[in-house]
Design an enzyme around this catalytic site. Structure first.
Site, mmCIF file in Angstrom:
data_model
loop_
_atom_site.group_PDB
_atom_site.id
_atom_site.type_symbol
_atom_site.label_atom_id
_atom_site.label_comp_id
_atom_site.label_asym_id
_atom_site.label_seq_id
_atom_site.Cartn_x
_atom_site.Cartn_y
_atom_site.Cartn_z
ATOM 1 N N LYS A 1 -2.282 9.408 -44.309
ATOM 2 C CA LYS A 1 -2.611 8.241 -45.147
ATOM 3 C C LYS A 1 -1.349 7.446 -45.508
ATOM 4 O O LYS A 1 -1.304 6.221 -45.362
ATOM 5 C CB LYS A 1 -3.319 8.684 -46.446
ATOM 6 C CG LYS A 1 -4.600 9.473 -46.203
ATOM 7 C CD LYS A 1 -5.277 9.880 -47.503
ATOM 8 C CE LYS A 1 -4.482 10.824 -48.385
ATOM 9 N NZ LYS A 1 -4.282 12.181 -47.818
ATOM 10 N N ARG B 1 -10.602 10.275 -55.130
ATOM 11 C CA ARG B 1 -10.683 11.627 -54.578
ATOM 12 C C ARG B 1 -11.803 12.435 -55.208
ATOM 13 O O ARG B 1 -11.882 13.646 -54.972
ATOM 14 C CB ARG B 1 -9.378 12.350 -54.912
ATOM 15 C CG ARG B 1 -8.420 12.482 -53.766
ATOM 16 C CD ARG B 1 -7.093 12.808 -54.399
ATOM 17 N NE ARG B 1 -6.360 13.774 -53.657
ATOM 18 C CZ ARG B 1 -5.213 13.476 -53.035
ATOM 19 N NH1 ARG B 1 -4.739 12.258 -53.054
ATOM 20 N NH2 ARG B 1 -4.572 14.404 -52.414
ATOM 21 N N ARG C 1 6.928 19.229 -42.867
ATOM 22 C CA ARG C 1 7.462 18.246 -43.825
ATOM 23 C C ARG C 1 8.213 18.941 -44.956
ATOM 24 O O ARG C 1 9.305 18.524 -45.339
ATOM 25 C CB ARG C 1 6.322 17.390 -44.390
ATOM 26 C CG ARG C 1 6.829 16.340 -45.360
ATOM 27 C CD ARG C 1 5.724 15.446 -45.863
ATOM 28 N NE ARG C 1 4.746 16.181 -46.662
ATOM 29 C CZ ARG C 1 3.684 15.643 -47.224
ATOM 30 N NH1 ARG C 1 3.428 14.366 -47.045
ATOM 31 N NH2 ARG C 1 2.850 16.373 -47.942
ATOM 32 N N ARG D 1 7.495 19.294 -48.376
ATOM 33 C CA ARG D 1 7.550 18.775 -49.744
ATOM 34 C C ARG D 1 7.271 19.916 -50.719
ATOM 35 O O ARG D 1 6.836 20.991 -50.298
ATOM 36 C CB ARG D 1 6.461 17.690 -49.861
ATOM 37 C CG ARG D 1 6.660 16.702 -50.966
ATOM 38 C CD ARG D 1 5.662 15.570 -50.879
ATOM 39 N NE ARG D 1 4.298 15.988 -51.201
ATOM 40 C CZ ARG D 1 3.230 15.229 -51.006
ATOM 41 N NH1 ARG D 1 3.349 14.030 -50.473
ATOM 42 N NH2 ARG D 1 2.030 15.674 -51.332
ATOM 43 N N ARG E 1 -5.245 22.815 -51.088
ATOM 44 C CA ARG E 1 -5.480 21.355 -51.088
ATOM 45 C C ARG E 1 -6.609 21.000 -50.114
ATOM 46 O O ARG E 1 -7.423 20.119 -50.384
ATOM 47 C CB ARG E 1 -4.186 20.615 -50.733
ATOM 48 C CG ARG E 1 -3.219 20.534 -51.915
ATOM 49 C CD ARG E 1 -1.773 20.378 -51.489
ATOM 50 N NE ARG E 1 -1.466 19.140 -50.797
ATOM 51 C CZ ARG E 1 -0.373 18.951 -50.060
ATOM 52 N NH1 ARG E 1 0.528 19.921 -49.951
ATOM 53 N NH2 ARG E 1 -0.167 17.803 -49.455
#
Ligand code: AP5
Length: 186
Positions: free
Chosen positions: A15, A90, A129, A131, A142
């Site tokens: 996104k 969401r 990634r 994070r 998630r």
């Protein structure tokens, strides 16, 4: 042409990456609740302190917190000519609150674009990634939160005839072209 769109998809579906390409192409702002929340956490303000535990666990931050943030952000002057929502809404209460707000502003949504990516590809992308919330347990939570709380929005927007799905795997420019094609469709 004014564009008011939601980029919808599981965590790691791209996104944020595709929102940036749309910003470049259309000159309208990307509005990411994740970015706004991370900025609040970094600033150590009250909103950030309220959000941090949920974010660390991969759970959703309380609806009233994110709805309040979006309310303020969509009323800013740069959102008048269009926007790309990234990671909001969401949950059903968030989607209903967004519809109410946009109705009061007489600026309805044009499209909700779902970036579809297989879960295992997502896990690999996010582990790479790295994070703060990209640990395998948190990523899998998630994804479950997405299935449980966010997937119901598909039907919500299908009923409004605003929902389109786009394959979210492959080259970034190809995915961008698929999104642009959907934006041009009547
Ligand atoms: P948020 O920041 O929104 O995180 P997310 O939804 O988990 O999304 P990500 O940023 O992880 O993924 P993305 O889909 O933007 O993909 P990206 O382009 O970065 O939210 C974080 C937390 O904040 C939530 O868990 C929640 O606690 C809270 N929150 C946020 N919004 C909320 C809301 N509305 N309500 C309640 N709580 C909220 O790409 C991911 C990686 O993949 C990158 O490394 C990228 O380079 C790579 N990549 C992208 N596209 C491709 C491709 N085609 N091929 C290979 N790699 C790719």
């Amino acid at each position: 042409m004014q564009l008011r769109i939601v980029l919808f998809g599981a965590p790691g579906s791209g996104k944020g990456t595709q929102a940036k390409k749309l910003v470049e192409a259309h000159g309208i702002p990307q509005i990411s609740t994740g970015d706004l929340l991370r900025a609040a956490v970094a600033a150590g303000n009250e909103l950030g302190n309220r959000a941090k535990a949920a974010m660390d666990a991969g759970e959703l931050v309380a609806d009233e917190v994110v709805i309040g943030m979006i309310h303020e952000r969509l009323n800013a002057p740069d959102a008048v000519d269009g926007f790309i929502l990234d990671g909001f809404p969401r949950s059903l209460p968030q989607a209903r609150a967004l519809d109410e707000l946009l109705e009061s502003l007489e600026r309805p949504l044009h499209r909700v674009i779902h970036l579809e990516v297989e879960n295992e590809e997502i896990v690999q992308r996010l582990l790479a990634r790295g994070r703060a919330d990209d640990h395998e347990d948190t990523i899998r939570n998630r994804l479950q939160v997405f299935d449980r709380q966010t997937q119901p929005l598909i039907e919500y927007y299908q009923q409004q005839n605003k929902f389109v799905a786009v394959a979210g795997s492959g080259e970034l420019d190809q995915i961008h072209a698929r999104i642009e094609a959907e934006l041009l469709a009547p």
